[in-house]
Write a protein that holds these residues in place. Structure first.
Motif: not given
Length: 345
Positions: A12-13, A39-40, A45-50
């Motif tokens: 993510i980073a 928020k970003l 994180a949600a988009e990358m299924n973290y």
């Protein structure tokens, strides 16, 4: 198909050109991160299924929120019900449960315990296997700062919280019941005497005979008859004696008692008229046999809940060391047709 690589905070980073520490703070809802950035990060994180590594997070806090349970056999009603009771309480506390079985093997028990230590569990709950007399692996649990709780089959010289049944009293009441029903020549199928539970049951048997002035007949005491097959083998031996017993107490398990019933039936002994049969553990099948088998209920689900409740109660205090002591639960004699001699017309 090769599984997808698990998304980490570093992934993510890298995508957002941020530091891993910033991502970590945002995911932990820290106030030290700008709200727009937070928020970003959460959206990415949600988009990358973290998925958060809960175990790693808990370990950083000095706990794993995981309890390990080691039992001789998962498929026995006694142990499965204890586990169910433990799980009911651990689930309510958001703790994970890891279940291992030793299959009565001392070597496998050691491997189970070491595996749980390596997984950094907070507590190990154990009922020891029939094999073995070296319990260095249990002392190793304590040396690693992991709570150790013993139940049912316990090692007396290791100071931990122990939850047991009053095996001696339960057996005393069971044998007294047989004597009251008119049985006088009562055989005992005993388990391995290196385990306290079986020593206690034998003590209760001997006390009951003494209280009713009945002799101790050595040929009626059969060692290690604690499976269905061994119970059957012992019964063939007992019922072939010139003076066979008129009752058999399978102090080891209801499975042993089932072996007794099958052999007695095949040898045309009338149960309970000619032979009383009494088991231990109140396995579900004891209600379904013909005749139904008198047994001893150990309140297993309650035992499991008691074990977990005591763990949580005592570790919520500032001093997280559980005070070594023994909690005893009184079993209940369940009288059924296999010993109801007085009811036979």
């Amino acid at each position: 198909m090769k599984p997808k690589k698990r998304t980490t905070i570093y992934d993510i980073a890298e995508k957002l050109n941020l530091t891993a520490s910033s991502v970590s703070r945002a995911l932990n809802n820290s106030s030290n991160v700008n709200e727009d950035t937070k928020k970003l990060i959460l959206k990415t994180a949600a988009e990358m299924n973290y998925k958060r590594n809960v175990l790693a997070s808990n370990l950083r806090k000095g706990e794993s929120k995981t309890i390990g349970v080691v039992v001789p056999r998962i498929n026995q009603n006694f142990f499965s019900n204890v586990i169910a009771g433990i799980e009911e309480m651990t689930y309510a506390k958001n703790f994970n449960l890891i279940i291992c079985q030793s299959n009565e093997s001392h070597e496998k028990e050691i491997k189970c315990v070491n595996a749980l230590i390596n997984q950094h569990v907070d507590c190990i709950i154990i009922s020891v296997a029939a094999e073995g007399n070296d319990y260095t692996h249990l002392k190793n649990v304590i040396d690693h700062g992991i709570q150790l709780i013993q139940f049912d089959r316990v090692v007396e010289d290791i100071d931990t919280l122990k939850i047991i049944n009053d095996n001696e009293l339960a057996t005393l009441e069971a044998i007294t019941h047989l004597i009251t029903e008119g049985y006088k020549r009562i055989a005992l199928l005993e388990g391995p005497q290196n385990l306290d539970i079986f020593k206690q049951r034998k003590t209760g048997y001997l006390k009951a005979l003494a209280q009713h002035n009945l002799p101790i007949v050595e040929e009626l005491i059969i060692e290690n008859a604690w499976t269905k097959e061994l119970g059957a083998e012992a019964t063939r031996k007992l019922l072939s004696l010139p003076e066979p017993p008129d009752a058999i107490f399978a102090s080891t398990s209801d499975f042993s008692a089932l072996g007794v019933l099958e052999v007695a039936t095949s040898m045309n002994f009338k149960v309970p008229g000619e032979l009383g049969i009494l088991g231990y553990a109140n396995e579900p099948f004891t209600e379904l046999t013909s005749p139904s088998i008198t047994t001893i209920d150990q309140f297993t689900h309650h035992m499991g809940k008691t074990i977990a409740t005591l763990y949580f109660q005592e570790t919520q205090t500032k001093d997280t060391t559980i005070v070594p002591r023994t909690i005893s639960i009184k079993p209940k004699l369940i009288i059924r047709a296999s010993t109801s001699k007085s009811q036979v017309i």
